[in-house]
Design an enzyme around this catalytic site. Structure first.
Site, PDB file in Angstrom:
ATOM      1  N   GLY A 137      -6.976   2.909  -3.587  1.00  0.00           N
ATOM      2  CA  GLY A 137      -7.564   2.066  -4.627  1.00  0.00           C
ATOM      3  C   GLY A 137      -6.521   1.447  -5.554  1.00  0.00           C
ATOM      4  O   GLY A 137      -6.777   0.406  -6.163  1.00  0.00           O
ATOM      5  N   GLU A 141      -5.295  -1.523  -3.750  1.00  0.00           N
ATOM      6  CA  GLU A 141      -6.420  -2.483  -3.784  1.00  0.00           C
ATOM      7  C   GLU A 141      -6.544  -3.145  -5.157  1.00  0.00           C
ATOM      8  O   GLU A 141      -6.819  -4.338  -5.258  1.00  0.00           O
ATOM      9  CB  GLU A 141      -7.723  -1.755  -3.415  1.00  0.00           C
ATOM     10  CG  GLU A 141      -7.719  -1.298  -1.961  1.00  0.00           C
ATOM     11  CD  GLU A 141      -8.884  -0.370  -1.630  1.00  0.00           C
ATOM     12  OE1 GLU A 141      -8.971   0.722  -2.237  1.00  0.00           O
ATOM     13  OE2 GLU A 141      -9.699  -0.724  -0.782  1.00  0.00           O
TER      14      GLU A 141
HETATM   15  N1  CAA Z   1      -7.059  11.465  -7.029  1.00  0.00           N
HETATM   16  C1  CAA Z   1      -7.088  12.539  -7.844  1.00  0.00           C
HETATM   17  N2  CAA Z   1      -5.966  13.202  -8.223  1.00  0.00           N
HETATM   18  C2  CAA Z   1      -4.795  12.753  -7.732  1.00  0.00           C
HETATM   19  C3  CAA Z   1      -4.695  11.645  -6.883  1.00  0.00           C
HETATM   20  C4  CAA Z   1      -5.905  10.970  -6.536  1.00  0.00           C
HETATM   21  N3  CAA Z   1      -5.927   9.883  -5.775  1.00  0.00           N
HETATM   22  N4  CAA Z   1      -3.394  11.454  -6.549  1.00  0.00           N
HETATM   23  C5  CAA Z   1      -2.702  12.421  -7.185  1.00  0.00           C
HETATM   24  N5  CAA Z   1      -3.532  13.210  -7.909  1.00  0.00           N
HETATM   25  C6  CAA Z   1      -3.194  14.373  -8.726  1.00  0.00           C
HETATM   26  C7  CAA Z   1      -2.830  15.557  -7.859  1.00  0.00           C
HETATM   27  O1  CAA Z   1      -3.984  16.245  -7.427  1.00  0.00           O
HETATM   28  C8  CAA Z   1      -1.995  16.359  -8.837  1.00  0.00           C
HETATM   29  O2  CAA Z   1      -2.862  17.027  -9.712  1.00  0.00           O
HETATM   30  P1  CAA Z   1      -2.654  18.615 -10.039  1.00  0.00           P
HETATM   31  O3  CAA Z   1      -1.317  18.651 -10.752  1.00  0.00           O
HETATM   32  O4  CAA Z   1      -3.817  18.945 -10.903  1.00  0.00           O
HETATM   33  O5  CAA Z   1      -2.608  19.309  -8.721  1.00  0.00           O
HETATM   34  C9  CAA Z   1      -1.271  15.291  -9.644  1.00  0.00           C
HETATM   35  O6  CAA Z   1      -2.017  14.085  -9.469  1.00  0.00           O
HETATM   36  C10 CAA Z   1       0.140  15.019  -9.151  1.00  0.00           C
HETATM   37  O7  CAA Z   1       0.090  14.734  -7.773  1.00  0.00           O
HETATM   38  P2  CAA Z   1       0.968  15.501  -6.668  1.00  0.00           P
HETATM   39  O8  CAA Z   1       1.270  16.880  -7.114  1.00  0.00           O
HETATM   40  O9  CAA Z   1       0.285  15.339  -5.338  1.00  0.00           O
HETATM   41  O10 CAA Z   1       2.313  14.639  -6.744  1.00  0.00           O
HETATM   42  P3  CAA Z   1       3.382  14.428  -5.568  1.00  0.00           P
HETATM   43  O11 CAA Z   1       4.549  13.783  -6.214  1.00  0.00           O
HETATM   44  O12 CAA Z   1       3.593  15.677  -4.802  1.00  0.00           O
HETATM   45  O13 CAA Z   1       2.689  13.368  -4.568  1.00  0.00           O
HETATM   46  C11 CAA Z   1       1.420  11.392  -4.017  1.00  0.00           C
HETATM   47  C12 CAA Z   1       2.393  12.059  -5.009  1.00  0.00           C
HETATM   48  C13 CAA Z   1       2.146  11.135  -2.680  1.00  0.00           C
HETATM   49  C14 CAA Z   1       1.010  10.058  -4.617  1.00  0.00           C
HETATM   50  C15 CAA Z   1       0.206  12.318  -3.778  1.00  0.00           C
HETATM   51  O14 CAA Z   1      -0.323  12.695  -5.039  1.00  0.00           O
HETATM   52  C16 CAA Z   1      -0.908  11.683  -2.986  1.00  0.00           C
HETATM   53  O15 CAA Z   1      -0.804  11.569  -1.782  1.00  0.00           O
HETATM   54  N6  CAA Z   1      -1.998  11.298  -3.687  1.00  0.00           N
HETATM   55  C17 CAA Z   1      -3.181  10.780  -3.031  1.00  0.00           C
HETATM   56  C18 CAA Z   1      -2.979   9.362  -2.539  1.00  0.00           C
HETATM   57  C19 CAA Z   1      -4.212   8.882  -1.811  1.00  0.00           C
HETATM   58  O16 CAA Z   1      -4.613   9.429  -0.799  1.00  0.00           O
HETATM   59  N7  CAA Z   1      -4.818   7.799  -2.322  1.00  0.00           N
HETATM   60  C20 CAA Z   1      -6.015   7.237  -1.731  1.00  0.00           C
HETATM   61  C21 CAA Z   1      -7.231   7.826  -2.387  1.00  0.00           C
HETATM   62  S1  CAA Z   1      -8.710   7.373  -1.557  1.00  0.00           S
HETATM   63  C22 CAA Z   1      -9.051   5.807  -2.069  1.00  0.00           C
HETATM   64  O17 CAA Z   1      -8.341   5.223  -2.878  1.00  0.00           O
HETATM   65  C23 CAA Z   1     -10.274   5.214  -1.459  1.00  0.00           C
HETATM   66  C24 CAA Z   1     -10.599   3.845  -1.798  1.00  0.00           C
HETATM   67  O18 CAA Z   1     -10.029   2.883  -1.329  1.00  0.00           O
HETATM   68  C25 CAA Z   1     -11.751   3.598  -2.625  1.00  0.00           C
END
Ligand code: CAA
Length: 259
Positions: A111, A114
């Site tokens: 998102g 996006e």
């Molecule tokens: N939603 C909710 N929380 C999120 C998040 C998300 N998309 N991305 C990161 N966070 C949170 C993590 O859960 C973490 O929280 P806690 O400390 O409470 O555990 C905090 O942010 C820090 O994140 P990380 O510890 O994971 O940080 P990192 O440096 O190890 O990794 C990252 C960074 C690669 C961006 C990893 O956080 C990640 O892969 N995030 C998810 C990315 C993702 O999949 N985005 C797509 C979401 S689905 C979507 O967007 C659908 C749509 O089109 C509508």
């Protein structure tokens, strides 16, 4: 009291909207959507506003996607409703009367990518990373990603990004045309402001119509060429265009009034 999830700052004729959930890498939850929509509804069509910048709080993320922690309770119907809501809000960005620039200061994933793509222009910091990693979660993008990624970088590379879920760096995003500028980290908003300042000297109606006409190219039901000659007529008949022509002849700066 609910947390403040978007900081809104006005600088002259511009607003900077900073998504402020750094503990969740600025993920888009329902409240971010509500606040974003309220802002867009309030200011769309207000020509005293000459541009917006959207960015994320902190140095790590622009927006790391939709808030995955809100997904647990979603089913087929409520998931589609959320997706449609996100699409509708992003259309409001894309159709805003004035330029909206994404100042991408870190991860722009799902998102977040996006959201950046719904903006008219994207400026990235060198550490920005873009991706549509929804397939990692067993999902497709829901906020327009499958459509706008093709518009911006073409079918082949869009499919590769969607299917592999791999991220790309800012320099690759620049090469592909996903962003138009890469700047030093921390300079994203300043660079976006410079672009807005340039645009704010132009005729505001012309700027707004250019945005609508470019959008028209991607709207299947709209004849963009027809819309173009109609808007050429409407702008050439405007007070601003008379002022623009007079200022040219008199060798002075035009004073546009959005009329
Ligand atoms: N939603 C909710 N929380 C999120 C998040 C998300 N998309 N991305 C990161 N966070 C949170 C993590 O859960 C973490 O929280 P806690 O400390 O409470 O555990 C905090 O942010 C820090 O994140 P990380 O510890 O994971 O940080 P990192 O440096 O190890 O990794 C990252 C960074 C690669 C961006 C990893 O956080 C990640 O892969 N995030 C998810 C990315 C993702 O999949 N985005 C797509 C979401 S689905 C979507 O967007 C659908 C749509 O089109 C509508």
């Amino acid at each position: 009291m609910s947390e403040q999830v978007i900081n809104i700052e006005r600088i002259d004729d511009f607003f900077i909207l900073t998504i402020n959930r750094p503990q969740a890498l600025n993920a888009l939850n329902r409240q971010v959507f509500n606040d974003l929509e309220n802002f867009l509804d309030k200011y769309n069509g207000d020509y005293t506003v000459k541009g917006l910048i959207i960015t994320g709080e902190g140095h790590k993320a622009f927006v790391a996607g939709a808030d995955i922690k809100e997904f647990e309770s979603l089913d087929h119907i409520s998931g589609s409703i959320l997706s449609k809501r996100g699409q509708d809000i992003f259309f409001k960005i894309e159709r805003f009367h004035a330029p909206v620039i994404a100042a991408v200061n870190g991860f722009a994933l799902g998102g977040g990518c996006e959201l950046a793509m719904a903006c008219h222009i994207r400026v990235a910091g060198v550490n920005a990373r873009f991706g549509q990693p929804e397939a990692n979660l067993g999902l497709v993008p829901g906020y327009g990603g499958t459509q706008r990624l093709i518009q911006l970088i073409g079918k082949g590379k869009a499919l590769e990004m969607l299917l592999t879920s791999e991220m790309i760096h800012a320099d690759e995003a620049l090469r592909l045309g996903l962003v138009t500028h890469v700047v030093d980290s921390g300079q994203e908003v300043a660079a976006a402001l410079e672009i807005l300042k340039k645009i704010s000297k132009k005729g505001p109606l012309a700027v707004s119509k250019c945005i609508q006409l470019v959008n028209a190219f991607f709207e299947k039901q709209t004849d963009g060429f027809k819309q173009e000659y109609e808007e050429f007529g409407s702008t050439i008949g405007s007070e601003d265009s008379k002022e623009g022509a007079r200022a040219f002849v008199e060798k002075r700066k035009a004073e546009f009034k959005a009329k």
